[in-house]
Design a protein around this motif. Sequence first.
Motif: not given
Length: 73
Positions: A36-59
């Motif tokens: 649960l705590p890792f959902i907001p950084p994934i969303l913020v990273t996707a908003f500011y960085g795009g899909v590639g950075q969001a995938l890195l944050a997810t992993v």
Amino acid sequence: MRVLTAVGLPVLAVAACTALGFGVQQLMPSASLGYLPFIPPILVTAFYGGVGQALLATVLGALSAEYFFEHPA
């Protein structure tokens, strides 16, 4: 410089939420937050960085949650 910012945002966001998770564990030891705590950084990273950075944050978030917060059965 672009590579540093491309990797820096997901790493810093996940590291901050990992530290937040440790703080919550100290306050409430019986609470199991899991992923649960890792959902907001994934969303913020996707908003500011795009899909590639969001995938890195997810992993990174999944690895961090599994290593630090999931207890073996």
